[in-house]
Write a protein that holds these residues in place. Structure first.
Motif, PDB file in Angstrom:
ATOM      1  N   ASP A  54       0.946  -1.295   0.192  1.00 57.00           N
ATOM      2  CA  ASP A  54      -0.144   0.021  -0.135  1.00 57.00           C
ATOM      3  C   ASP A  54       0.755   1.095  -0.036  1.00 57.00           C
ATOM      4  O   ASP A  54       1.374   1.633   1.111  1.00 57.00           O
ATOM      5  CB  ASP A  54      -1.028  -0.024   1.298  1.00 57.00           C
ATOM      6  CG  ASP A  54      -1.771   1.260   1.130  1.00 57.00           C
ATOM      7  OD1 ASP A  54      -1.831   2.131   0.602  1.00 57.00           O
ATOM      8  OD2 ASP A  54      -2.873   1.022   1.736  1.00 57.00           O
ATOM      9  N   LEU A  55       1.129   1.942  -1.172  1.00 57.67           N
ATOM     10  CA  LEU A  55       1.958   2.876  -1.202  1.00 57.67           C
ATOM     11  C   LEU A  55       1.104   4.336  -0.688  1.00 57.67           C
ATOM     12  O   LEU A  55       2.141   5.348  -0.567  1.00 57.67           O
ATOM     13  CB  LEU A  55       2.255   3.213  -2.713  1.00 57.67           C
ATOM     14  CG  LEU A  55       3.121   1.997  -3.212  1.00 57.67           C
ATOM     15  CD1 LEU A  55       3.486   2.064  -4.833  1.00 57.67           C
ATOM     16  CD2 LEU A  55       4.519   1.901  -2.449  1.00 57.67           C
ATOM     17  N   THR A 104      -0.366   4.426   2.217  1.00 61.14           N
ATOM     18  CA  THR A 104      -0.098   4.198   3.707  1.00 61.14           C
ATOM     19  C   THR A 104       1.438   3.927   4.001  1.00 61.14           C
ATOM     20  O   THR A 104       1.671   3.961   5.244  1.00 61.14           O
ATOM     21  CB  THR A 104      -1.080   3.205   4.370  1.00 61.14           C
ATOM     22  OG1 THR A 104      -0.545   1.881   3.747  1.00 61.14           O
ATOM     23  CG2 THR A 104      -2.563   3.547   4.247  1.00 61.14           C
ATOM     24  N   GLY A 105       2.051   3.552   2.826  1.00 63.88           N
ATOM     25  CA  GLY A 105       3.567   3.324   3.048  1.00 63.88           C
ATOM     26  C   GLY A 105       3.764   2.122   3.864  1.00 63.88           C
ATOM     27  O   GLY A 105       4.490   1.821   4.895  1.00 63.88           O
ATOM     28  N   THR A 106       2.814   0.986   3.630  1.00 68.39           N
ATOM     29  CA  THR A 106       3.060  -0.322   4.319  1.00 68.39           C
ATOM     30  C   THR A 106       3.013  -1.449   3.462  1.00 68.39           C
ATOM     31  O   THR A 106       2.603  -1.369   2.265  1.00 68.39           O
ATOM     32  CB  THR A 106       1.973  -0.439   5.396  1.00 68.39           C
ATOM     33  OG1 THR A 106       0.597  -0.619   4.621  1.00 68.39           O
ATOM     34  CG2 THR A 106       1.934   0.393   6.746  1.00 68.39           C
ATOM     35  N   LEU A 107       3.601  -2.447   3.784  1.00 67.59           N
ATOM     36  CA  LEU A 107       3.408  -3.969   3.108  1.00 67.59           C
ATOM     37  C   LEU A 107       3.066  -4.834   4.043  1.00 67.59           C
ATOM     38  O   LEU A 107       3.352  -4.754   5.218  1.00 67.59           O
ATOM     39  CB  LEU A 107       4.847  -4.185   2.003  1.00 67.59           C
ATOM     40  CG  LEU A 107       5.675  -4.482   2.802  1.00 67.59           C
ATOM     41  CD1 LEU A 107       6.112  -6.037   3.172  1.00 67.59           C
ATOM     42  CD2 LEU A 107       6.958  -4.055   1.824  1.00 67.59           C
ATOM     43  N   GLU A 108       2.538  -5.867   3.400  1.00 60.98           N
ATOM     44  CA  GLU A 108       2.085  -7.165   4.271  1.00 60.98           C
ATOM     45  C   GLU A 108       2.923  -8.417   3.778  1.00 60.98           C
ATOM     46  O   GLU A 108       2.923  -8.691   2.600  1.00 60.98           O
ATOM     47  CB  GLU A 108       0.539  -7.317   4.146  1.00 60.98           C
ATOM     48  CG  GLU A 108      -0.283  -6.425   4.414  1.00 60.98           C
ATOM     49  CD  GLU A 108      -0.302  -6.051   5.785  1.00 60.98           C
ATOM     50  OE1 GLU A 108      -0.079  -6.791   6.596  1.00 60.98           O
ATOM     51  OE2 GLU A 108      -0.461  -4.611   6.260  1.00 60.98           O
ATOM     52  N   PRO A 136       5.843  -1.144   7.979  1.00 61.34           N
ATOM     53  CA  PRO A 136       5.864   0.038   7.554  1.00 61.34           C
ATOM     54  C   PRO A 136       7.105   0.470   6.934  1.00 61.34           C
ATOM     55  O   PRO A 136       8.074   0.095   7.175  1.00 61.34           O
ATOM     56  CB  PRO A 136       5.747   0.847   9.070  1.00 61.34           C
ATOM     57  CG  PRO A 136       6.333   0.088   9.930  1.00 61.34           C
ATOM     58  CD  PRO A 136       6.187  -1.487   9.304  1.00 61.34           C
ATOM     59  N   LEU A 137       7.064   1.391   5.899  1.00 62.19           N
ATOM     60  CA  LEU A 137       7.993   1.700   4.914  1.00 62.19           C
ATOM     61  C   LEU A 137       8.416   3.192   5.031  1.00 62.19           C
ATOM     62  O   LEU A 137       7.617   4.059   5.181  1.00 62.19           O
ATOM     63  CB  LEU A 137       7.622   1.413   3.514  1.00 62.19           C
ATOM     64  CG  LEU A 137       7.250  -0.154   3.152  1.00 62.19           C
ATOM     65  CD1 LEU A 137       6.843  -0.092   1.668  1.00 62.19           C
ATOM     66  CD2 LEU A 137       8.307  -0.949   3.170  1.00 62.19           C
ATOM     67  N   PRO A 138       9.856   3.493   5.085  1.00 57.81           N
ATOM     68  CA  PRO A 138      10.143   4.621   5.060  1.00 57.81           C
ATOM     69  C   PRO A 138       9.731   5.523   3.832  1.00 57.81           C
ATOM     70  O   PRO A 138       9.685   4.781   2.711  1.00 57.81           O
ATOM     71  CB  PRO A 138      11.429   4.751   5.238  1.00 57.81           C
ATOM     72  CG  PRO A 138      12.449   3.464   5.043  1.00 57.81           C
ATOM     73  CD  PRO A 138      10.848   2.657   5.340  1.00 57.81           C
ATOM     74  N   GLU A 175       8.910   5.700  -2.414  1.00 56.94           N
ATOM     75  CA  GLU A 175       9.355   6.427  -3.797  1.00 56.94           C
ATOM     76  C   GLU A 175       9.858   5.483  -4.625  1.00 56.94           C
ATOM     77  O   GLU A 175       9.747   5.477  -5.817  1.00 56.94           O
ATOM     78  CB  GLU A 175      10.312   7.641  -3.585  1.00 56.94           C
ATOM     79  CG  GLU A 175       9.395   8.963  -2.761  1.00 56.94           C
ATOM     80  CD  GLU A 175       7.995   9.098  -3.432  1.00 56.94           C
ATOM     81  OE1 GLU A 175       8.025   9.192  -4.745  1.00 56.94           O
ATOM     82  OE2 GLU A 175       6.877   9.163  -2.819  1.00 56.94           O
ATOM     83  N   ALA A 176      10.981   4.483  -4.268  1.00 59.54           N
ATOM     84  CA  ALA A 176      11.740   3.763  -4.998  1.00 59.54           C
ATOM     85  C   ALA A 176      10.606   2.673  -5.516  1.00 59.54           C
ATOM     86  O   ALA A 176      10.742   2.222  -6.761  1.00 59.54           O
ATOM     87  CB  ALA A 176      12.750   2.906  -4.171  1.00 59.54           C
TER      88      ALA A 176
END
Length: 166
Positions: free
Chosen positions: A10-11, A13-17, A44-46, A51-52
């Motif tokens: 989920d770009l 919210t900046g998270t991945l499962e 959670p992703l920084p 962006e990457a």
């Protein structure tokens, strides 16, 4: 990483499962559940990673639309050039080229995981959230196997002890 699908990222919210991994089982690549209950997690992703991943998704879509007419869409974030699950040995070969170009010496891809843990702890993130981010079931693994002290930390330690005793 090789089992990650775009539907689990989920770009906004900046998270991945993390819900599956790619492993060789009986000589075939298969998607399987992560090895422990704690391995299934939300990460959670920084912003730099978000962006990457956005750029990667754009590039992937452009490449599959034009350059790869035999694309098989499996929804993978890091597929082979045909869209199929990537052979782990191919990832290792690609990593070898990337690390050489970046001047990283003999750093293994897995070493980046150790670096992440050490950096998070050095930045003052408490051990329990770090354990949850990397999916360890035991905090002991995080602290004894993955956490590495920096030389600066080792140099600062005697000074802190001296301050406390002085």
């Amino acid at each position: 990483m090789l089992g990650l699908r775009w539907e689990e990222v989920d770009l906004e919210t900046g998270t991945l499962e993390v819900v599956q991994t790619l492993q060789r089982v009986g000589g075939r690549l298969q998607f399987v559940k992560p090895k422990t209950e704690d391995s299934e997690r939300s990460v959670p992703l920084p912003p730099v990673c978000v962006e990457a991943l956005k750029e990667h998704r754009k590039r992937q879509f452009a490449e599959r639309s034009g350059r790869w007419p035999d694309w098989e869409d499996h929804g993978l974030v890091f597929p082979s050039r045909r869209g199929t699950p990537m052979e782990p040995d191919n990832l290792r070969r690609s990593w070898s080229e990337i690390r050489k170009a970046a001047g990283l010496g003999t750093v293994r891809l897995h070493d980046l995981r150790h670096t992440c843990v050490s950096l998070l702890l050095d930045l003052g993130v408490p051990p329990h959230p770090v354990r949850e981010i990397v999916g360890h079931s035991d905090i002991e693994v995080t602290m004894t196997i993955y956490a590495h002290s920096s030389l600066d930390d080792k140099r600062a330690a005697p000074g802190k002890l001296g301050d406390a005793l002085g």
